[in-house]
Scaffold this active site. Structure first.
Site, short mmCIF file in Angstrom:
data_model
loop_
_atom_site.label_atom_id
_atom_site.label_comp_id
_atom_site.label_asym_id
_atom_site.label_seq_id
_atom_site.Cartn_x
_atom_site.Cartn_y
_atom_site.Cartn_z
N HIS A 65 0.81 -1.21 0.00
CA HIS A 65 0.00 0.00 0.00
C HIS A 65 0.85 1.27 0.00
O HIS A 65 1.94 1.29 0.57
CB HIS A 65 -0.88 0.06 1.26
CG HIS A 65 -1.73 -1.14 1.46
ND1 HIS A 65 -1.90 -1.72 2.69
CD2 HIS A 65 -2.46 -1.89 0.59
CE1 HIS A 65 -2.71 -2.77 2.58
NE2 HIS A 65 -3.06 -2.89 1.31
N TYR A 135 0.94 1.55 13.41
CA TYR A 135 1.42 2.39 12.32
C TYR A 135 1.24 3.84 12.74
O TYR A 135 0.13 4.24 13.05
CB TYR A 135 0.57 2.22 11.06
CG TYR A 135 0.53 0.86 10.43
CD1 TYR A 135 1.18 0.63 9.24
CD2 TYR A 135 -0.21 -0.17 11.00
CE1 TYR A 135 1.09 -0.59 8.61
CE2 TYR A 135 -0.30 -1.39 10.38
CZ TYR A 135 0.36 -1.61 9.19
OH TYR A 135 0.28 -2.82 8.57
#
Length: 186
Positions: A65, A135
């Protein structure tokens, strides 16, 4: 006192961040983020979003991604439970390492994180059941800027360590690298 050791990788701007653990008989304290210290490592923008993932089964893949400009982001990826094979792929137009990848094993035990700069795609494979990642993103998620590449693209040649047990339809549907792909602006 420096709480991180920063080690460059072969991909410019992709760095390994190792957290110093301060411990005693009770356990340890480990700093996940420090704006002052990590700015020097390349995470110069403020944290805009923090995400937490759980990946239940070893062999599961997520990625690759990235977000297209103007929503391109820096990511600091930390494993807080289990072990993962964490991958960054350089997609930066004109980069000397364009379409090359670098991987690190991140685990709750080794205290490593991977700092992935704008213009790089990110993905991982769970190496054991029950992996959790944090993240830290420098930009909020923008659905219109979402993009990806197939983690199984043979032209990338990523040496995934386990057979794939699970991959989402979305991730499996990401395109393979096209010959006319010249990269993204970082």
């Amino acid at each position: 006192m420096a709480r991180f050791t920063v080690t460059p990788t072969p991909l410019a701007g992709v760095v390994i961040v190792e957290r110093q653990r301060i411990g005693d008989a009770r356990g340890f304290l480990s700093r996940i983020f420090c704006a002052d210290e990590l700015r020097e490592a390349g995470f110069a923008l403020p944290v805009a979003q923090i995400n937490h993932t759980l990946t239940e089964t070893a062999g599961t893949m997520r990625g690759l991604h990235y977000q297209r400009p103007p929503h391109a982001e820096d990511k600091l990826v930390t494993c807080i439970r289990g072990r993962v094979f964490d991958v960054a792929v350089d997609l930066r137009a004109g980069s000397p390492t364009f379409l090359r990848w670098h991987a690190e094993e991140l685990s709750a035990d080794n205290g490593r994180a991977l700092l992935i700069p704008q213009g790089c795609a990110h993905g991982f494979q769970a190496l054991e059941d029950g992996c959790e990642l944090l993240y830290l993103h420098s930009r909020a998620y923008a659905p219109d800027a979402e993009a990806g590449l197939s983690p199984l693209d043979p032209s990338l040649g990523i040496a995934w360590p386990l057979a794939v047990t699970t991959i989402s339809a979305r991730d499996a549907g990401h395109p393979v690298n096209q010959e006319d792909f010249t990269g993204v602006d970082a």
